[in-house]
Design a protein around this motif. Structure first.
Motif, short mmCIF file in Angstrom:
data_model
loop_
_atom_site.label_atom_id
_atom_site.label_comp_id
_atom_site.label_asym_id
_atom_site.label_seq_id
_atom_site.Cartn_x
_atom_site.Cartn_y
_atom_site.Cartn_z
N HIS A 62 0.79 -1.13 0.09
CA HIS A 62 -0.18 0.04 -0.05
C HIS A 62 0.85 1.54 0.07
CE1 HIS A 62 -3.12 2.56 1.18
NE2 HIS A 62 -2.22 3.35 2.17
N GLY A 64 -0.17 5.16 0.50
CA GLY A 64 -1.19 6.17 0.63
C GLY A 64 -0.76 7.65 0.48
N ASP A 70 -4.18 13.91 -4.12
CA ASP A 70 -4.85 12.94 -5.15
C ASP A 70 -5.63 13.81 -6.16
OD1 ASP A 70 -5.88 10.56 -6.02
OD2 ASP A 70 -7.26 10.29 -4.34
N ASP A 97 0.02 7.87 -6.43
CA ASP A 97 0.17 6.86 -5.53
C ASP A 97 0.70 5.66 -6.18
OD1 ASP A 97 -2.25 6.43 -6.55
OD2 ASP A 97 -3.14 5.17 -5.15
N ARG A 101 4.75 4.03 -5.63
CA ARG A 101 4.88 2.90 -5.77
C ARG A 101 5.87 2.34 -6.66
NH1 ARG A 101 1.32 -1.47 -4.16
NH2 ARG A 101 -0.47 0.01 -3.94
N ASP A 134 2.63 5.43 4.12
CA ASP A 134 1.77 6.44 4.10
C ASP A 134 2.52 7.81 3.74
OD1 ASP A 134 -1.07 5.46 4.24
OD2 ASP A 134 -0.27 4.75 6.31
#
Length: 217
Positions: A62, A64, A70, A97, A101, A134
């Motif tokens: 994940h 975030g 966003d 995001d 990653r 995060d």
């Protein structure tokens, strides 16, 4: 003969109005013709051959990001200023995001490979550890500092916490003229900070993986 004469006099003012309306529409169309530019974060690393990857490894489970990041447009914010500037013509070519990653995977992969750790896709099987990140802040502006703040956790396959920590760093973003060059410099500085996050995570992942393997053995 009087009626046609009056009608012709009434119709004459309509011609300039029509010409002005056409001119206004043309100018409006020209004002919306600025090209859209697409940006991605850069890992600064070459790809790895799939055949060279070990079978067990790390899953980036994940990433975030805060709500204000966003969005499609690249966001800039001057230090200490609550005002956000969202550029509607300089936009991310992928969700932010997912870009973070991808950069983390590309930065971590070559450094972890020597430890027998593969950074795997979420749908791959055989992973021993999951990384959760995060991002709390990733913003700045050309001519000022760009900041990245994040929290991270390393989990085993049963969601037990193996390690956790935080990361904070900043990088100077060179000033530039408004336009594509300015946004490009901002994205380059953001890329550098995400690369540094990956570099800081590498020893943490190695330590946690060694401890996990000892426990499993």
């Amino acid at each position: 003969m009087i009626l046609p004469f009056r009608l012709s006099r009434l119709c004459r003012p309509a011609l300039p109005v029509l010409l002005l309306s056409c001119l206004a529409l043309t100018l409006a169309a020209c004002g919306q013709s600025a090209p859209t530019r697409y940006y991605v974060l850069d890992s600064g690393r070459p790809g790895l051959a799939a055949a060279s990857l070990p079978t067990a490894g790390l899953r980036i489970a994940h990433v975030g990001i805060p709500g204000y990041l966003d969005r499609q447009g690249v966001v800039s914010r001057r230090d200490g200023d609550p005002l956000l500037e969202v550029n509607n013509f300089d936009i991310w070519a992928e969700p932010l995001d997912q870009g973070i990653r991808r950069v983390l995977r590309e930065v971590l992969s070559p450094d972890l490979l020597g430890e027998g750790i593969a950074v795997q896709n979420n749908d791959d099987s055989g992973w021993l550890m999951a990384l959760v990140v995060d991002v709390l802040r990733l913003d700045g502006a050309p001519g000022e500092a760009v900041h990245l703040e994040a929290r991270w956790s390393l989990l085993d396959s049963k969601d037990h916490v193996l390690a956790r920590g935080s990361f904070a760093d900043s990088a100077d973003c060179p000033a530039a003229q408004p336009g594509a060059a300015a946004t490009g410099k901002l994205v380059a500085s953001q890329s550098l900070l995400v690369q540094r996050l990956g570099q800081a995570l590498t020893p943490e992942i190695v330590r946690a993986m060694r401890s996990l393997r000892r426990t499993n053995d």
